[in-house]
Design a protein around this motif. Structure first.
Motif, PDB file in Angstrom:
ATOM      1  N   LEU A  44     -21.759 -16.500 -32.822  1.00 44.79           N
ATOM      2  CA  LEU A  44     -21.520 -15.073 -32.626  1.00 44.79           C
ATOM      3  C   LEU A  44     -21.666 -14.696 -31.156  1.00 44.79           C
ATOM      4  CD1 LEU A  44     -20.892 -12.335 -33.782  1.00 44.79           C
ATOM      5  CD2 LEU A  44     -23.296 -12.092 -34.442  1.00 44.79           C
ATOM      6  N   THR A  45     -22.659 -15.259 -30.509  1.00 44.83           N
ATOM      7  CA  THR A  45     -22.846 -15.003 -29.079  1.00 44.83           C
ATOM      8  C   THR A  45     -21.621 -15.423 -28.283  1.00 44.83           C
ATOM      9  OG1 THR A  45     -25.242 -15.286 -29.267  1.00 44.83           O
ATOM     10  CG2 THR A  45     -24.280 -15.521 -27.073  1.00 44.83           C
ATOM     11  N   GLU A  46     -21.022 -16.539 -28.662  1.00 47.88           N
ATOM     12  CA  GLU A  46     -19.818 -17.017 -27.981  1.00 47.88           C
ATOM     13  C   GLU A  46     -18.664 -16.043 -28.143  1.00 47.88           C
ATOM     14  OE1 GLU A  46     -16.809 -20.901 -28.217  1.00 47.88           O
ATOM     15  OE2 GLU A  46     -18.855 -21.045 -29.000  1.00 47.88           O
ATOM     16  N   ILE A  47     -18.506 -15.514 -29.350  1.00 46.22           N
ATOM     17  CA  ILE A  47     -17.445 -14.527 -29.591  1.00 46.22           C
ATOM     18  C   ILE A  47     -17.678 -13.279 -28.753  1.00 46.22           C
ATOM     19  CG2 ILE A  47     -16.416 -13.001 -31.319  1.00 46.22           C
ATOM     20  CD1 ILE A  47     -17.083 -15.168 -33.417  1.00 46.22           C
ATOM     21  N   VAL A  48     -18.921 -12.811 -28.726  1.00 45.57           N
ATOM     22  CA  VAL A  48     -19.268 -11.613 -27.955  1.00 45.57           C
ATOM     23  C   VAL A  48     -18.951 -11.820 -26.477  1.00 45.57           C
ATOM     24  CG1 VAL A  48     -21.170 -10.160 -27.184  1.00 45.57           C
ATOM     25  CG2 VAL A  48     -21.017 -10.830 -29.586  1.00 45.57           C
ATOM     26  N   GLU A  49     -19.359 -12.958 -25.930  1.00 44.87           N
ATOM     27  CA  GLU A  49     -19.180 -13.210 -24.493  1.00 44.87           C
ATOM     28  C   GLU A  49     -17.713 -13.356 -24.111  1.00 44.87           C
ATOM     29  OE1 GLU A  49     -21.608 -16.608 -23.796  1.00 44.87           O
ATOM     30  OE2 GLU A  49     -23.482 -15.447 -23.684  1.00 44.87           O
ATOM     31  N   ALA A  50     -16.882 -13.792 -25.052  1.00 49.92           N
ATOM     32  CA  ALA A  50     -15.462 -13.984 -24.759  1.00 49.92           C
ATOM     33  C   ALA A  50     -14.621 -12.742 -25.043  1.00 49.92           C
ATOM     34  CB  ALA A  50     -14.922 -15.159 -25.577  1.00 49.92           C
ATOM     35  N   SER A  51     -15.245 -11.664 -25.509  1.00 44.80           N
ATOM     36  CA  SER A  51     -14.491 -10.512 -26.014  1.00 44.80           C
ATOM     37  C   SER A  51     -14.230  -9.430 -24.977  1.00 44.80           C
ATOM     38  CB  SER A  51     -15.242  -9.888 -27.194  1.00 44.80           C
ATOM     39  OG  SER A  51     -16.410  -9.211 -26.746  1.00 44.80           O
ATOM     40  N   SER A  52     -14.724  -9.612 -23.767  1.00 48.26           N
ATOM     41  CA  SER A  52     -14.539  -8.596 -22.712  1.00 48.26           C
ATOM     42  C   SER A  52     -15.069  -7.229 -23.132  1.00 48.26           C
ATOM     43  CB  SER A  52     -13.054  -8.496 -22.323  1.00 48.26           C
ATOM     44  OG  SER A  52     -12.563  -9.745 -21.875  1.00 48.26           O
ATOM     45  N   GLY A  53     -16.168  -7.237 -23.860  1.00 49.28           N
ATOM     46  CA  GLY A  53     -16.810  -5.987 -24.247  1.00 49.28           C
ATOM     47  C   GLY A  53     -16.331  -5.386 -25.545  1.00 49.28           C
ATOM     48  N   ARG A  54     -15.312  -5.977 -26.167  1.00 50.04           N
ATOM     49  CA  ARG A  54     -14.791  -5.422 -27.420  1.00 50.04           C
ATOM     50  C   ARG A  54     -15.749  -5.659 -28.583  1.00 50.04           C
ATOM     51  NH1 ARG A  54      -9.421  -8.039 -28.706  1.00 50.04           N
ATOM     52  NH2 ARG A  54      -9.393  -6.554 -30.419  1.00 50.04           N
ATOM     53  N   VAL A  55     -16.471  -6.772 -28.568  1.00 53.05           N
ATOM     54  CA  VAL A  55     -17.418  -7.104 -29.628  1.00 53.05           C
ATOM     55  C   VAL A  55     -18.832  -6.985 -29.075  1.00 53.05           C
ATOM     56  CG1 VAL A  55     -18.194  -8.836 -31.285  1.00 53.05           C
ATOM     57  CG2 VAL A  55     -15.762  -8.701 -30.659  1.00 53.05           C
ATOM     58  N   GLU A  56     -19.682  -6.270 -29.790  1.00 56.36           N
ATOM     59  CA  GLU A  56     -21.079  -6.131 -29.392  1.00 56.36           C
ATOM     60  C   GLU A  56     -21.979  -6.533 -30.557  1.00 56.36           C
ATOM     61  OE1 GLU A  56     -22.532  -2.964 -26.986  1.00 56.36           O
ATOM     62  OE2 GLU A  56     -20.515  -2.134 -26.714  1.00 56.36           O
ATOM     63  N   LEU A  57     -23.000  -7.297 -30.236  1.00 50.12           N
ATOM     64  CA  LEU A  57     -23.977  -7.733 -31.227  1.00 50.12           C
ATOM     65  C   LEU A  57     -25.150  -6.780 -31.226  1.00 50.12           C
ATOM     66  CD1 LEU A  57     -25.371  -9.673 -33.190  1.00 50.12           C
ATOM     67  CD2 LEU A  57     -25.982 -11.099 -31.226  1.00 50.12           C
ATOM     68  N   VAL A  58     -25.492  -6.272 -32.403  1.00 51.09           N
ATOM     69  CA  VAL A  58     -26.621  -5.363 -32.558  1.00 51.09           C
ATOM     70  C   VAL A  58     -27.522  -5.903 -33.659  1.00 51.09           C
ATOM     71  CG1 VAL A  58     -27.348  -3.027 -33.149  1.00 51.09           C
ATOM     72  CG2 VAL A  58     -25.275  -3.372 -31.796  1.00 51.09           C
ATOM     73  N   LYS A  59     -28.793  -6.028 -33.367  1.00 51.60           N
ATOM     74  CA  LYS A  59     -29.756  -6.517 -34.348  1.00 51.60           C
ATOM     75  C   LYS A  59     -30.087  -5.409 -35.341  1.00 51.60           C
ATOM     76  CE  LYS A  59     -34.174  -8.988 -34.576  1.00 51.60           C
ATOM     77  NZ  LYS A  59     -35.303  -9.527 -33.758  1.00 51.60           N
ATOM     78  N   MET A  60     -29.861  -5.662 -36.624  1.00 52.15           N
ATOM     79  CA  MET A  60     -30.157  -4.677 -37.665  1.00 52.15           C
ATOM     80  C   MET A  60     -30.564  -5.389 -38.943  1.00 52.15           C
ATOM     81  SD  MET A  60     -27.878  -1.504 -39.189  1.00 52.15           S
ATOM     82  CE  MET A  60     -26.705  -2.463 -40.155  1.00 52.15           C
TER      83      MET A  60
END
Length: 253
Positions: A44-60
């Motif tokens: 998931l971190t890899e997807i977030v880092e490659a998304s140019s800000g479109r994907v954000e990970l939030v802990k919930m």
């Protein structure tokens, strides 16, 4: 540029859904909020880092109402005054009770995660969904929760999972009825038997296929499908032998 929030995004179907949405053009998918109980998923971190800000990970933690409320406020800021278009309630638990009902000792746990937590998440994000253009809520269910198909899955040793998903289906209908006049669309989707930790390596479909087909449904959903229980469509599986067919039709409740 629609916005999405997905629960249970660190692995399995949730992770595949985030990946699928991130692969689509920005004109279709703007912001994806990927929530997870833990924020230590390398994929998931890899997807977030490659998304140019479109994907954000939030802990919930979907089982913690305070966590949901805190994240709802955080997401409101991330959307910068805009509403949330799509909520995908994906986080869930399954059980394995080879002794049947006599060995079922986790019904409360599965009910809390698969039903109560879905209610709490939906309730917590309703204000943002009201401000969204789409106002769509997707509850990831299963044909194992269908009364109509109970005989088909008689031998599946997952009683708490079946019971809790049947209750989730009714929760979907209740929301669909109450918020229909406000322009909301609530739908339950069965994503198929997928090769995940939950589904096992013996399952019918790669998780990527399930995610692709779920997203296909989500992006075509309209108010006329409010309160429906939908099956994914996988060409070649419409009349497959065995318990599972993926024909894109409504599932019997």
């Amino acid at each position: 540029m629609a916005s999405y929030l997905i629960t249970g995004s660190s692995r399995g179907l949730g992770l595949a859904l985030v990946s699928r949405l991130a692969s689509l053009p920005a004109a279709q998918v703007g912001k994806v909020i990927a929530t997870a109980r833990q924020d230590n998923s390398p994929q998931l971190t890899e997807i977030v880092e490659a998304s140019s800000g479109r994907v954000e990970l939030v802990k919930m933690d979907v089982t913690n109402k305070s966590s949901i409320q805190e994240v709802a406020k955080l997401v409101e800021g991330k959307l910068q005054g805009k509403g949330l278009d799509y909520l995908i309630n994906n986080a869930g638990l399954a059980d394995y009770a080879p002794a049947g009902l006599e060995g079922m000792d986790n019904l409360n746990e599965l009910f809390h995660t698969n039903v109560t937590s879905v209610h709490n998440v939906t309730q917590g994000f309703l204000p943002l969904l009201r401000k969204g253009e789409k106002k769509v809520v997707i509850n990831i269910s299963t044909t194992l929760g269908s009364f109509a198909k109970a005989e088909v899955y008689r031998l599946s040793p997952t009683p708490a999972y079946k019971i809790s998903k049947a209750a989730l289906n009714m929760l979907t209908i209740q929301y669909a009825q109450q918020y229909e006049a406000d322009g909301f669309t609530f739908v339950a989707i069965s994503p198929g038997w997928l090769r995940t930790d939950l589904g096992s390596s013996r399952a019918d479909l790669p998780v990527e296929t399930g995610a692709e087909k779920v997203v296909d449904i989500v992006q075509q959903i309209g108010p006329h499908q409010n309160g429906k229980f939908l099956n994914i469509h996988v060409p070649g599986w419409e009349n497959a032998p065995g318990n599972n067919q993926y024909d894109g039709e409504e599932v019997g409740w």
